[in-house]
Design an enzyme around this catalytic site. Structure first.
Site, PDB file in Angstrom:
ATOM      1  N   ASP A   1       0.829  -1.158  -0.134  1.00  0.00           N
ATOM      2  CA  ASP A   1      -0.039   0.103  -0.055  1.00  0.00           C
ATOM      3  C   ASP A   1       1.009   1.295  -0.133  1.00  0.00           C
ATOM      4  O   ASP A   1       1.852   1.253   0.627  1.00  0.00           O
ATOM      5  CB  ASP A   1      -0.837   0.166   1.177  1.00  0.00           C
ATOM      6  CG  ASP A   1      -2.299  -0.206   0.753  1.00  0.00           C
ATOM      7  OD1 ASP A   1      -3.172   0.831   0.446  1.00  0.00           O
ATOM      8  OD2 ASP A   1      -2.780  -1.155   0.853  1.00  0.00           O
ATOM      9  N   THR A   2       0.449   2.241  -0.328  1.00  0.00           N
ATOM     10  CA  THR A   2       1.212   3.418  -0.816  1.00  0.00           C
ATOM     11  C   THR A   2       0.244   4.701  -0.580  1.00  0.00           C
ATOM     12  O   THR A   2      -0.796   4.667  -0.409  1.00  0.00           O
ATOM     13  CB  THR A   2       1.494   3.556  -2.336  1.00  0.00           C
ATOM     14  OG1 THR A   2       2.138   2.182  -2.741  1.00  0.00           O
ATOM     15  CG2 THR A   2       2.360   4.612  -2.735  1.00  0.00           C
ATOM     16  N   THR A   3       1.081   5.770   0.056  1.00  0.00           N
ATOM     17  CA  THR A   3       0.479   7.076   0.114  1.00  0.00           C
ATOM     18  C   THR A   3       1.139   7.999  -0.902  1.00  0.00           C
ATOM     19  O   THR A   3       2.301   8.120  -1.300  1.00  0.00           O
ATOM     20  CB  THR A   3       0.633   7.537   1.601  1.00  0.00           C
ATOM     21  OG1 THR A   3      -0.450   8.733   1.657  1.00  0.00           O
ATOM     22  CG2 THR A   3       1.790   8.146   1.831  1.00  0.00           C
TER      23      THR A   3
ATOM     24  N   MET B   1      -1.919   6.277  -6.271  1.00  0.00           N
ATOM     25  CA  MET B   1      -1.346   5.286  -5.477  1.00  0.00           C
ATOM     26  C   MET B   1      -1.940   3.779  -5.682  1.00  0.00           C
ATOM     27  O   MET B   1      -2.960   3.828  -6.171  1.00  0.00           O
ATOM     28  CB  MET B   1      -1.347   5.609  -4.088  1.00  0.00           C
ATOM     29  CG  MET B   1      -2.656   5.787  -3.361  1.00  0.00           C
ATOM     30  SD  MET B   1      -2.885   6.461  -1.805  1.00  0.00           S
ATOM     31  CE  MET B   1      -2.874   8.192  -2.146  1.00  0.00           C
TER      32      MET B   1
END
Length: 611
Positions: free
Chosen positions: A412-414, A499
């Site tokens: 997961d990415t921000t 993202m």
């Protein structure tokens, strides 16, 4: 063979449970290696209910673009946006605000990012009047050999969790390097307010609460593959459970870590007390990261690659990231008149998705750490190559199989955007990779933790001899996270990003197409229904499976879905993997000062603010 997806992703199967469209059955969940399956979502009591009506703009849009003249920020958490705006109003630059936002999101949105991960950035430097970028990704441990990595493999690929997936975290050095060039506020004045926020605590919002519960449950199901499991529970499930929506959550351990970094700079993390604690932790659990690995790390400033899409200059970061994929998708799509095909039409989605399939086969073949292998970037980014690839797309039928092209030899990415009064615009992305990361949270050796989790980015190495992305000590793995940037007429236009693993170049291309071809504004472009294709070959060495699967959000017209299915696409419904979008756009106004328009992702918890 298991299909490895590179969404930011939750534990296997959690996102796909309950997904489907009227004309397609949901895909089967991934194998979890014998672990208990994730719980299925309950039936949706609000199925069939559409969005309310607004008096202006497209009916699918949930809010307006936010406008301001002095600064703007768009992030995945309201408090992080406020942190950024407050930093700007205290006299900070856009980079000061970006560092503060990123530090805050590591606490506020631990399901997507943190100081145990890597960071990448592109920004508009108003003094140079150009786009500049940096690669803040870290190397694999020097003491971890290919043979040892292979001994940890499952079904021929590196596992999703555990110490073998941990590379040197690049984020803190990225902060330091960017601040040295562009910071205005003193270093400690950027970070100390965030440390106080960690100690004070905040209520948990809806989406982050959902991800946090499912990430921790996923770690529990895979705990046998994770060398140490107690520390993450102390930090993220105090009292034995993750916080629920609206409940307070604090992370004083992370606050203490940030205070050390604020007082002593990047060396506190890479060549000081935090580095000592990290080395001691990995020695205790049987991992490989050392203080020497950390001390050797440096952020790399790089020249972004560029293409032009119908008069808009689009920038991306080259390998080891997938930024080139965005350019390739757009270069191929430029060969077709998407505008005349119609917004959300089957023809438009078909050509975009086929362009993605072609671009991702090149991604799987070529993309890796360019210090170890050379990607033919100029050729893959060229219009001539795009014309050759576009000629493979059939207008009425999906390609039976997409192959990489030939080139000359040589979840997961921000994500967040922020801009300041001087015209600096920052496009910043930071991630722990799959969900929260490796499952490993370091401690100080004295009963306390450091308050963050290490990334599992090393999962993306290949293990096949001769592959450009094959694992090696001291090497950076293929990276999915990419910031986006675009310019018009020599001026900055958008600091934007989407993202979410392999969704990122697909999402970035859709934003550009929505705005350039279909005339949508920043918020409208993000609220529009999205498509996502899965099933391409991967840089881990895994090959494509047929035509893959095309996931469509609910808002895609039923007629388009039916036509796409008739073309041969395997359709799937919403799976939660359509990414998270933020955007700050500069608008050039006739006879007056430019202004900023900020947009945020309705699929997340965040807000956009401008003043």
């Amino acid at each position: 063979m298991r299909r490895r997806t590179f969404l930011s992703t939750l534990p296997a199967g959690a996102l796909l449970a309950g997904a489907g469209v009227a004309n397609a059955a949901p895909s089967a969940p991934q194998s979890t290696g014998g672990a208990a399956p994730a719980p299925a979502r309950p039936a949706d009591p609000f199925a069939g209910i559409g969005i309310g009506d607004r008096v202006t703009g497209p009916k699918f849009v949930g809010r307006s673009t936010v406008w301001g003249a002095h600064g703007a920020a768009a992030t995945a958490h309201p408090r992080a946006t406020l942190v950024g705006i407050d930093t700007l109003r205290r006299g900070g630059s856009a980079i000061d605000a970006a560092i503060a936002i990123n530090a805050a999101l590591g606490f506020l949105e631990p399901t997507a990012n943190g100081i145990g991960g890597d960071a990448f950035c592109m920004l508009w430097d108003p003094a140079q009047r150009k786009v500049v970028g940096f690669n803040g990704s870290g190397n694999s441990p020097r003491g971890l050999s290919l043979e040892t990595a292979r001994s940890k493999a499952r079904e021929g690929y590196l596992p999703s969790y555990g110490a073998v997936t941990v590379n040197v975290p690049g984020t803190v050095d990225a902060w330091w390097s960017a601040h040295q060039r562009y910071g205005k506020l003193p270093w400690k004045d950027v970070l100390l307010p965030v440390a106080e926020l960690c100690e004070e605590g905040v209520p948990i919002p809806q989406v982050i609460a959902w991800y946090l519960e499912r990430n921790m449950a996923g770690f529990d199901r895979q705990s046998a593959t994770i060398e140490e499991n107690d520390n993450r529970k102390k930090v993220y499930a105090p009292g034995g459970a993750t916080p629920k929506v609206g409940q307070m959550f604090a992370n004083p351990a992370l606050g203490r870590t940030l205070r050390l970094i604020a007082e002593h700079g990047r060396d506190a993390f890479y060549d000081g007390p935090i580095a000592d604690a990290i080395e001691g932790y990995f020695k205790r659990i049987g991992g490989w990261m050392t203080r020497a690995d950390l001390a050797a790390h440096r952020t790399e400033w790089v020249e972004p690659i560029q293409t032009n899409y119908r008069g808009v200059d689009v920038y991306g970061l080259g390998p080891n990231t997938q930024g080139l994929s965005t350019n390739q998708i757009l270069n191929i799509c430029e060969q077709f008149d998407l505008k005349s095909m119609g917004f959300q039409s089957a023809a438009s989605i078909h050509h975009q998705a086929e362009a993605k399939r072609l671009a991702f086969e090149d991604r799987a073949k070529w993309f890796a750490d360019d210090r170890f292998s050379q990607t033919p970037v100029a050729w893959l980014n060229s219009k001539e190559y795009a014309r050759q690839r576009a000629a493979l797309i059939r207008p009425d039928r999906v390609m039976d199989r997409a192959f990489p092209g030939d080139a000359p030899t040589q979840g997961d990415t921000t994500y967040f955007s922020v801009a300041d009064k001087d015209g600096m615009m920052v496009s910043w992305i930071q991630s722990n990779y799959r969900g929260m990361g490796s499952g490993l949270t370091p401690d100080d050796g004295q009963g306390g933790t450091l308050g963050f989790m290490f990334q599992n980015r090393g999962e993306l190495f290949a293990l096949t001899d001769g592959h450009p992305n094959v694992y090696a000590p001291g090497k950076r793995p293929f990276h999915t996270i990419i910031p986006g940037f675009a310019c018009k007429d020599g001026n900055p236009w958008m600091a934007f990003g989407v993202m979410g693993g392999g969704m990122q170049p697909q999402g970035q291309a859709q934003i550009i197409i929505n705005m350039v071809d279909y005339g949508l504004d920043p918020q409208e472009a993000g609220d529009a229904p999205r498509w996502q294709h899965e099933g391409s070959s991967e840089p881990t060495g895994q090959l494509a499976e047929g035509v893959g699967e095309l996931f469509l959000e609910t808002g895609v017209p039923a007629a388009s879905k039916a036509q796409l299915e008739a073309m041969g696409w395997v359709l799937r419904g919403p799976n939660g993997g359509f990414g998270g979008y933020q955007n700050v756009m500069m608008q050039q106004n006739p006879g007056g000062r430019w202004t900023y328009g900020a947009a945020t992702e309705m699929r997340k918890d965040g807000i956009a603010l401008a003043y």
